[in-house]
Design a protein around this motif. Sequence first.
Motif, short mmCIF file in Angstrom:
data_model
loop_
_atom_site.label_atom_id
_atom_site.label_comp_id
_atom_site.label_asym_id
_atom_site.label_seq_id
_atom_site.Cartn_x
_atom_site.Cartn_y
_atom_site.Cartn_z
N ARG A 12 45.19 75.34 -4.16
CA ARG A 12 46.01 76.57 -4.02
C ARG A 12 45.78 77.83 -4.45
NH1 ARG A 12 51.58 74.43 -3.09
NH2 ARG A 12 52.16 76.78 -3.30
N TRP A 13 46.06 78.85 -3.79
CA TRP A 13 45.74 80.11 -4.04
C TRP A 13 47.00 80.83 -4.62
CZ3 TRP A 13 42.70 83.67 -0.19
CH2 TRP A 13 41.71 82.87 0.22
N HIS A 14 46.66 81.51 -5.53
CA HIS A 14 47.57 82.27 -6.52
C HIS A 14 47.12 83.81 -6.84
CE1 HIS A 14 48.11 78.05 -7.60
NE2 HIS A 14 49.38 78.29 -7.93
N VAL A 15 47.88 84.73 -7.37
CA VAL A 15 47.45 85.75 -7.91
C VAL A 15 47.75 85.83 -9.54
CG1 VAL A 15 49.83 86.72 -7.25
CG2 VAL A 15 47.68 88.13 -7.59
N GLY A 17 45.99 91.11 -10.67
CA GLY A 17 45.98 91.22 -9.36
C GLY A 17 45.12 90.62 -8.55
N ARG A 18 44.08 89.78 -9.26
CA ARG A 18 42.92 89.31 -8.61
C ARG A 18 43.49 87.98 -7.90
NH1 ARG A 18 38.34 90.53 -6.94
NH2 ARG A 18 38.10 91.70 -8.77
N VAL A 19 43.11 87.71 -6.81
CA VAL A 19 43.45 86.32 -5.95
C VAL A 19 42.41 85.33 -6.55
CG1 VAL A 19 43.55 85.36 -3.74
CG2 VAL A 19 44.14 87.90 -4.19
N VAL A 20 42.96 84.14 -6.72
CA VAL A 20 42.39 83.09 -7.46
C VAL A 20 42.66 81.73 -6.73
CG1 VAL A 20 42.01 84.08 -9.76
CG2 VAL A 20 43.82 82.57 -9.40
N VAL A 21 41.81 80.81 -6.92
CA VAL A 21 42.12 79.44 -6.34
C VAL A 21 41.96 78.49 -7.75
CG1 VAL A 21 41.19 77.50 -4.73
CG2 VAL A 21 41.00 79.93 -4.18
N LEU A 62 39.14 89.44 -3.81
CA LEU A 62 40.39 89.87 -3.18
C LEU A 62 41.26 90.36 -4.37
CD1 LEU A 62 40.93 87.27 -0.51
CD2 LEU A 62 39.81 89.84 -0.20
N THR A 63 41.97 91.53 -4.21
CA THR A 63 43.23 91.81 -5.30
C THR A 63 44.34 92.15 -4.36
OG1 THR A 63 42.37 94.01 -5.32
CG2 THR A 63 41.50 92.61 -7.07
N LEU A 64 45.45 91.94 -5.16
CA LEU A 64 46.72 92.25 -4.71
C LEU A 64 47.53 93.05 -5.48
CD1 LEU A 64 48.03 88.82 -2.89
CD2 LEU A 64 46.70 90.65 -1.89
N PRO A 65 48.50 93.94 -5.07
CA PRO A 65 49.42 94.74 -6.00
C PRO A 65 50.34 93.51 -6.68
CG PRO A 65 49.88 94.99 -3.77
CD PRO A 65 48.75 94.28 -3.68
N VAL A 66 50.37 93.70 -7.95
CA VAL A 66 51.46 93.04 -8.76
C VAL A 66 52.57 93.58 -9.25
CG1 VAL A 66 50.05 90.97 -8.94
CG2 VAL A 66 50.10 92.53 -10.59
N GLU A 67 52.47 94.92 -8.99
CA GLU A 67 53.69 95.91 -9.65
C GLU A 67 53.72 96.93 -8.63
OE1 GLU A 67 50.57 98.30 -12.79
OE2 GLU A 67 52.06 97.11 -13.61
#
Length: 116
Positions: A22-25, A9-13, A61-66
């Motif tokens: 590019r931004w990814h998760v 869920g971590r946001v990475v570049v 930053l973190t995003l939900p991935v599930e």
Amino acid sequence: MKAQPTERGRVVVSTQGHDAGRWHVVVSVLDARYVLICDGEARKLAKPKKKQAKHLRALPLTLPVEGKGASGGPIADSDIRAELRAARNAYETRTGSAPMRARPEKDKEEGALVQK
């Protein structure tokens, strides 16, 4: 504490490769060296990209991935795109940094090989 790119869920570049800037998760952690990333656009959840963690810069930053997405169903590519866009806008506004872009292409001379 420094953010680790080996957290789900971590946001990475991306810092290396054709997707630099590019931004990814992070969708999944394979081992200490490799992770699977997606951005919902070029790399979908169905086919994430395998990338070395050392070629990623982790952001705080973190995003939900599930779980459930905005539509009430499972997380979809559109949810990932929207969340990454919102996170990027908030991050750049908060830090005052310029948008991160991929490496600029080198100028290629048109018609470099001219025969007489």
